[in-house]
Write a protein that holds these residues in place. Structure first.
Motif, PDB file in Angstrom:
ATOM      1  N   SER A   1       0.513  -1.188   0.059  1.00 52.02           N
ATOM      2  CA  SER A   1       0.050   0.597   0.359  1.00 52.02           C
ATOM      3  C   SER A   1       0.912   1.498  -0.525  1.00 52.02           C
ATOM      4  CB  SER A   1      -0.770   0.396   1.279  1.00 52.02           C
ATOM      5  OG  SER A   1      -1.818   1.130   1.123  1.00 52.02           O
ATOM      6  N   VAL A   2       1.592   1.634   1.063  1.00 54.03           N
ATOM      7  CA  VAL A   2       3.315   2.368   0.973  1.00 54.03           C
ATOM      8  C   VAL A   2       3.790   2.568   0.065  1.00 54.03           C
ATOM      9  CG1 VAL A   2       5.222   3.182   1.338  1.00 54.03           C
ATOM     10  CG2 VAL A   2       3.776   2.292   3.367  1.00 54.03           C
ATOM     11  N   GLY A   3       3.894   0.882  -1.213  1.00 54.67           N
ATOM     12  CA  GLY A   3       4.331   1.843  -2.507  1.00 54.67           C
ATOM     13  C   GLY A   3       3.251   1.869  -4.053  1.00 54.67           C
ATOM     14  N   LYS A   4       2.089   1.217  -3.635  1.00 56.68           N
ATOM     15  CA  LYS A   4       1.028   1.644  -4.352  1.00 56.68           C
ATOM     16  C   LYS A   4       0.683   3.883  -4.453  1.00 56.68           C
ATOM     17  CE  LYS A   4      -3.927   1.542  -4.973  1.00 56.68           C
ATOM     18  NZ  LYS A   4      -5.175   0.646  -4.711  1.00 56.68           N
ATOM     19  N   TYR A   5       0.972   4.305  -2.750  1.00 54.78           N
ATOM     20  CA  TYR A   5       0.348   5.344  -3.024  1.00 54.78           C
ATOM     21  C   TYR A   5       1.469   6.349  -2.784  1.00 54.78           C
ATOM     22  CZ  TYR A   5      -3.995   4.374  -1.714  1.00 54.78           C
ATOM     23  OH  TYR A   5      -5.571   3.537  -1.779  1.00 54.78           O
ATOM     24  N   TYR A   6       2.904   6.023  -2.627  1.00 55.17           N
ATOM     25  CA  TYR A   6       4.344   6.682  -2.599  1.00 55.17           C
ATOM     26  C   TYR A   6       5.188   6.697  -3.906  1.00 55.17           C
ATOM     27  CZ  TYR A   6       1.167   7.835   2.038  1.00 55.17           C
ATOM     28  OH  TYR A   6       0.468   8.245   2.562  1.00 55.17           O
ATOM     29  N   GLY A   7       5.400   5.093  -4.401  1.00 50.98           N
ATOM     30  CA  GLY A   7       6.008   5.011  -5.126  1.00 50.98           C
ATOM     31  C   GLY A   7       6.660   4.114  -4.740  1.00 50.98           C
ATOM     32  N   PHE A   8       7.074   2.579  -5.754  1.00 50.99           N
ATOM     33  CA  PHE A   8       7.474   1.522  -5.428  1.00 50.99           C
ATOM     34  C   PHE A   8       9.431   1.847  -5.660  1.00 50.99           C
ATOM     35  CE2 PHE A   8       3.054  -0.038  -6.095  1.00 50.99           C
ATOM     36  CZ  PHE A   8       3.527  -1.057  -5.775  1.00 50.99           C
ATOM     37  N   ASP A   9       9.438   2.679  -6.338  1.00 56.52           N
ATOM     38  CA  ASP A   9      11.163   3.751  -5.967  1.00 56.52           C
ATOM     39  C   ASP A   9      11.429   3.952  -4.696  1.00 56.52           C
ATOM     40  OD1 ASP A   9       9.611   5.805  -6.677  1.00 56.52           O
ATOM     41  OD2 ASP A   9      10.616   6.288  -8.568  1.00 56.52           O
ATOM     42  N   GLY A  10      10.971   4.095  -4.504  1.00 55.06           N
ATOM     43  CA  GLY A  10      11.487   5.043  -2.882  1.00 55.06           C
ATOM     44  C   GLY A  10      11.962   4.380  -1.602  1.00 55.06           C
ATOM     45  N   PRO A  11      12.205   5.271  -0.596  1.00 57.56           N
ATOM     46  CA  PRO A  11      12.784   4.552   0.329  1.00 57.56           C
ATOM     47  C   PRO A  11      12.268   4.536   1.067  1.00 57.56           C
ATOM     48  CG  PRO A  11      12.970   7.117   0.635  1.00 57.56           C
ATOM     49  CD  PRO A  11      12.616   6.450  -1.012  1.00 57.56           C
ATOM     50  N   SER A  12      10.000   4.862   1.334  1.00 58.35           N
ATOM     51  CA  SER A  12       9.530   4.161   2.331  1.00 58.35           C
ATOM     52  C   SER A  12       9.205   2.617   1.820  1.00 58.35           C
ATOM     53  CB  SER A  12       7.994   4.595   2.225  1.00 58.35           C
ATOM     54  OG  SER A  12       8.257   6.255   2.630  1.00 58.35           O
ATOM     55  N   PHE A  13       8.589   2.190   0.625  1.00 55.51           N
ATOM     56  CA  PHE A  13       9.140   0.916   0.049  1.00 55.51           C
ATOM     57  C   PHE A  13       9.571   0.102   0.431  1.00 55.51           C
ATOM     58  CE2 PHE A  13       9.073  -2.243  -2.958  1.00 55.51           C
ATOM     59  CZ  PHE A  13       7.573  -3.107  -2.634  1.00 55.51           C
ATOM     60  N   ALA A  14      11.314   0.291   0.274  1.00 53.88           N
ATOM     61  CA  ALA A  14      12.103  -0.284   0.671  1.00 53.88           C
ATOM     62  C   ALA A  14      12.180  -1.169   2.100  1.00 53.88           C
ATOM     63  CB  ALA A  14      13.832   0.240   0.516  1.00 53.88           C
ATOM     64  N   ILE A  15      11.863  -0.016   2.952  1.00 55.23           N
ATOM     65  CA  ILE A  15      11.638  -0.218   4.144  1.00 55.23           C
ATOM     66  C   ILE A  15      10.415  -1.016   4.710  1.00 55.23           C
ATOM     67  CG2 ILE A  15      10.902   0.386   6.618  1.00 55.23           C
ATOM     68  CD1 ILE A  15      12.635   3.438   5.477  1.00 55.23           C
ATOM     69  N   GLY A  16       9.534  -0.758   4.405  1.00 51.40           N
ATOM     70  CA  GLY A  16       8.820  -1.722   3.910  1.00 51.40           C
ATOM     71  C   GLY A  16       8.829  -2.849   3.931  1.00 51.40           C
ATOM     72  N   ILE A  17       9.702  -3.049   2.664  1.00 53.64           N
ATOM     73  CA  ILE A  17       9.012  -4.388   2.019  1.00 53.64           C
ATOM     74  C   ILE A  17      10.595  -5.595   3.124  1.00 53.64           C
ATOM     75  CG2 ILE A  17      10.745  -4.181   0.163  1.00 53.64           C
ATOM     76  CD1 ILE A  17       7.747  -6.475   0.108  1.00 53.64           C
ATOM     77  N   ILE A  18      11.307  -4.940   3.336  1.00 52.69           N
ATOM     78  CA  ILE A  18      12.668  -5.533   4.592  1.00 52.69           C
ATOM     79  C   ILE A  18      11.980  -6.013   5.597  1.00 52.69           C
ATOM     80  CG2 ILE A  18      14.860  -5.293   4.950  1.00 52.69           C
ATOM     81  CD1 ILE A  18      14.628  -5.331   2.563  1.00 52.69           C
ATOM     82  N   VAL A  19      10.819  -4.702   6.297  1.00 47.48           N
ATOM     83  CA  VAL A  19      10.557  -5.457   7.363  1.00 47.48           C
ATOM     84  C   VAL A  19       9.366  -6.423   6.989  1.00 47.48           C
ATOM     85  CG1 VAL A  19       8.994  -4.300   8.821  1.00 47.48           C
ATOM     86  CG2 VAL A  19      11.299  -3.310   8.477  1.00 47.48           C
TER      87      VAL A  19
ATOM     88  N   LEU B   1      -2.238 -12.785  -0.142  1.00 48.51           N
ATOM     89  CA  LEU B   1      -3.259 -11.888   0.524  1.00 48.51           C
ATOM     90  C   LEU B   1      -2.702 -10.764   0.861  1.00 48.51           C
ATOM     91  CD1 LEU B   1      -5.892 -11.261   1.725  1.00 48.51           C
ATOM     92  CD2 LEU B   1      -5.188 -12.854   4.554  1.00 48.51           C
ATOM     93  N   GLY B   2      -1.902  -9.875   1.944  1.00 46.82           N
ATOM     94  CA  GLY B   2      -1.729  -8.676   2.035  1.00 46.82           C
ATOM     95  C   GLY B   2      -1.147  -7.664   1.131  1.00 46.82           C
ATOM     96  N   THR B   3      -0.536  -9.157  -0.121  1.00 48.49           N
ATOM     97  CA  THR B   3      -0.133  -7.718  -1.312  1.00 48.49           C
ATOM     98  C   THR B   3      -0.997  -7.518  -2.253  1.00 48.49           C
ATOM     99  OG1 THR B   3       1.785  -9.734  -1.483  1.00 48.49           O
ATOM    100  CG2 THR B   3       1.455  -8.257  -3.423  1.00 48.49           C
ATOM    101  N   VAL B   4      -2.364  -8.204  -2.368  1.00 46.07           N
ATOM    102  CA  VAL B   4      -3.402  -8.165  -2.970  1.00 46.07           C
ATOM    103  C   VAL B   4      -4.376  -7.569  -2.613  1.00 46.07           C
ATOM    104  CG1 VAL B   4      -5.859  -9.700  -3.482  1.00 46.07           C
ATOM    105  CG2 VAL B   4      -3.650 -10.735  -3.827  1.00 46.07           C
ATOM    106  N   THR B   5      -4.299  -7.200  -0.790  1.00 44.88           N
ATOM    107  CA  THR B   5      -4.762  -6.039   0.234  1.00 44.88           C
ATOM    108  C   THR B   5      -4.184  -4.816  -0.352  1.00 44.88           C
ATOM    109  OG1 THR B   5      -5.759  -8.304   1.309  1.00 44.88           O
ATOM    110  CG2 THR B   5      -6.053  -5.585   1.744  1.00 44.88           C
ATOM    111  N   GLY B   6      -2.729  -4.936   0.598  1.00 47.36           N
ATOM    112  CA  GLY B   6      -2.562  -3.547   0.319  1.00 47.36           C
ATOM    113  C   GLY B   6      -2.149  -2.876  -1.183  1.00 47.36           C
ATOM    114  N   LEU B   7      -2.516  -3.569  -2.487  1.00 48.64           N
ATOM    115  CA  LEU B   7      -2.811  -3.529  -3.768  1.00 48.64           C
ATOM    116  C   LEU B   7      -4.297  -2.513  -4.224  1.00 48.64           C
ATOM    117  CD1 LEU B   7      -0.692  -5.139  -5.907  1.00 48.64           C
ATOM    118  CD2 LEU B   7       0.359  -2.568  -5.670  1.00 48.64           C
ATOM    119  N   LEU B   8      -5.166  -3.302  -3.431  1.00 53.70           N
ATOM    120  CA  LEU B   8      -6.142  -3.110  -3.944  1.00 53.70           C
ATOM    121  C   LEU B   8      -7.181  -1.768  -2.996  1.00 53.70           C
ATOM    122  CD1 LEU B   8      -8.023  -6.940  -4.855  1.00 53.70           C
ATOM    123  CD2 LEU B   8      -7.328  -5.642  -6.398  1.00 53.70           C
ATOM    124  N   PHE B   9      -6.763  -1.874  -1.634  1.00 52.16           N
ATOM    125  CA  PHE B   9      -7.064  -1.125  -1.599  1.00 52.16           C
ATOM    126  C   PHE B   9      -6.969   0.460  -1.351  1.00 52.16           C
ATOM    127  CE2 PHE B   9      -7.402   1.274   3.260  1.00 52.16           C
ATOM    128  CZ  PHE B   9      -8.918   1.045   3.696  1.00 52.16           C
TER     129      PHE B   9
END
Length: 142
Positions: free
Chosen positions: A62-80, A134-142
């Protein structure tokens, strides 16, 4: 004012929704398997699908969808998310297996423990993958 901003934060709500869906699925699957409604499955850990995996993957995507998959926020989220999922299928699963063995040993020795050690802590890799999907689909669709 910050409280209103938190309530409007879509990634948080996507994560909560993914967690809730996973917990509902766990409760339903437990009912089907045991022919008995166990409401503790709604808030308990372990089982199919992994709600921890659902939660962190929904948040990351969801962070990637709203703020970009190329940014540090998505990187932090996916690593966590990967750390949480690794822990669920590794360390927590091993702790659950050890708890099961300790419960058997305690029972065989005739010791009456104050409480049984919790055995359903971690997840199989399949449970983690199902939660991640489930989480990936929910994050992309929400």
């Amino acid at each position: 004012m910050e409280f209103v901003a938190i309530l409007q934060n879509k990634p948080i709500w996507a994560a909560i929704l993914a967690w809730a869906i996973a917990q509902i699925i766990k409760t339903i699957l437990s009912f089907v398997k045991n022919d008995k409604l166990d409401l503790s499955r709604f808030y308990g850990s372990g089982g199919m699908p992994s709600s921890h995996s659902s939660l962190v993957m929904a948040l990351a995507f969801s962070v990637g969808k709203y703020y970009g998959f190329d940014g540090p926020s998505f990187a932090i989220g996916i690593i966590v998310a990967f750390v949480v999922m690794y822990d669920a299928a590794g360390v927590r699963r091993a702790a659950g297996k050890q708890a099961a063995l300790l419960n058997i040993l305690i029972h065989r020795q005739g010791i009456t423990p104050q409480e049984q050690l919790k055995e359903l802590l971690g997840h199989t890799p399949l449970e983690v993958i199902a939660g991640a999907i489930l989480g990936t689909v929910t994050g992309l669709l929400f």
